[in-house]
Design a protein around this motif. Sequence first.
Motif, PDB file in Angstrom:
ATOM      1  N   GLU A 111       1.592  -3.623   2.199  1.00 52.01           N
ATOM      2  CA  GLU A 111       1.810  -2.321   2.842  1.00 52.01           C
ATOM      3  C   GLU A 111       1.452  -1.152   1.919  1.00 52.01           C
TER       4      GLU A 111
ATOM      5  N   THR B 114      -0.085   1.884   0.159  1.00 53.07           N
ATOM      6  CA  THR B 114      -1.039   2.924   0.567  1.00 53.07           C
ATOM      7  C   THR B 114      -1.525   3.762  -0.609  1.00 53.07           C
TER       8      THR B 114
ATOM      9  N   ARG C  69      -5.239  -3.957   2.493  1.00 53.26           N
ATOM     10  CA  ARG C  69      -5.963  -3.412   3.636  1.00 53.26           C
ATOM     11  C   ARG C  69      -5.527  -1.989   3.977  1.00 53.26           C
ATOM     12  N   LYS C  70      -4.376  -1.555   3.508  1.00 59.58           N
ATOM     13  CA  LYS C  70      -3.864  -0.231   3.860  1.00 59.58           C
ATOM     14  C   LYS C  70      -3.951   0.775   2.715  1.00 59.58           C
TER      15      LYS C  70
END
Length: 531
Positions: free
Chosen positions: A221, A223, A252-253
């Motif tokens: 998660e 970022t 991916r984030k």
Amino acid sequence: SNNGCPSFLQSEECCQEDDSSCKCTLLMDACRKSIENDIHFVIEGEIPDFCDNALATCYVNDNNPDRICSLYERICSEFPGTKTCDAAAWACCAVDLLRMPKDANWLRPQCLCDFSTFANSQLNLFVYETKCEAATLMQLALNEEVEGDVKRTTTTALEKIYNGTGGEHWTDNRGWLDGTIHHCHWYGLKCNEDDNIIEINLGNNNLTGEIEKIFLPGLSELTRLDIAGNNLAGNLYNHNLKYYSDVALFFRKLVYIDISDNNFSGCADMTFPPGTLHANFSNNQFACVRFKRYNPAYETLRVIDLSHNVIDEDTRAVFLNIPPNIETLILSDNSIHGVLPNPFPILDKILRLDISNNNINGPLPDFSRATSRMRELDLSSQRQTENGGMTGTISPDFSRLDDLSVLNLAFNNLTSFPSDLGSLQKLKILNLSSNSFSQTIPSELGNLDALETLDLSLNTLTGLIPKSFSSFVDRSNTLVYLRGDNKNLSEPAPLMLCFLSDFDYGDDDEMCPPERNALKVFYESAKGQEW
């Protein structure tokens, strides 16, 4: 073909000895035809002569292990077809390109997912079945298997970071590994409402170790990652980790990444992680840079800082596949060499481009066509040892860059600049010092109402300093530099300009005679305007 020359084995005969661009084009064409004619398979332990020669010519002095991917991806993008893009998918996504059998089980699933999605959506090609479902399953499997079938939870991932980067010697390690304190309250961490880590802010905190200790499963998660100003080293892109490692699976984030002021090395893949908006890789030891079109970050990237590295590549390699939506691109203080591409890549959203202090030569491209929104352009200090810097003229087309506020072309070998620059009403800094200008100074430069710095020093300018420069006095913070080799400038300077505190000729008795200045003071004190 090129001027009637066939591409196959003709690059030496058809191109000038020093024209590597011509040779690269012909050899790439030969490589493409060999792929289309099934002369070779990409995965069979060797690269065919045509493609091997293309690699050696198009990527000179490039030790980047991804250079094979770069070549095949370029051929796929320029000559999209099932065979060329199938080959590119293998070249870019194989775990070990030259050792593994031609078996889809040896492809990194997330890479193949991204590549096939790109080929389908951008090139209208069906290249393998989209593998995103397999990539998701692989992510789950890796989370469970990477550490001997022990699920890597957020806590164990953080423990790996702490132990792998000398946590006991961090400048601030408050809360870390304290079982009585929730990990969301450990120094430098920020969580979402589900207690997942979304930010790691450990900049300037004496982290010491290898990058593999940072990019770990269990932080999916995340970022924002800020590990700038530490003692971290290693290759950011390790494709040889266990279980067909694809670090992109876990991040991916991640949209903001700052790893500046460390000792990372290798080749910087700026489209990693796949959702990146802002990437600061400055002040490291990266030797090359790549932008992969098939990676989703190719469309999302907005800010890139690769300044103060050791990038020693030709401009063709650096500017190949520049992300189209980039707004800030900083490549200063490297060893980038060669001629800037002309036409320049269309970057209609870019606001700042800084390639200063490199080894670029040749003429300036037409930036007005490609970078219409440009606000800051810095191509200064290209005249390095054994490199003459940028040559030729500054085109009147620069006047079409209506938003330009900074233009720095100092320390090059440019020979003339147009009066049209005087129409750039937002221009605050104009630095053309230390070039080969031997012209008169256009009076139109005095019309630059927003100007804060005008530096034309260290040239061989001639004629009178324009009277229009007197208007700079009305803006008392303006800096005007004309000294250096400009010995052919006629004296005296405009009277009012001599009263500008930051005019470098202000203390020159010939340019600004003291008696003339004294008469002006007397005239004003005696209210001469009322005589």
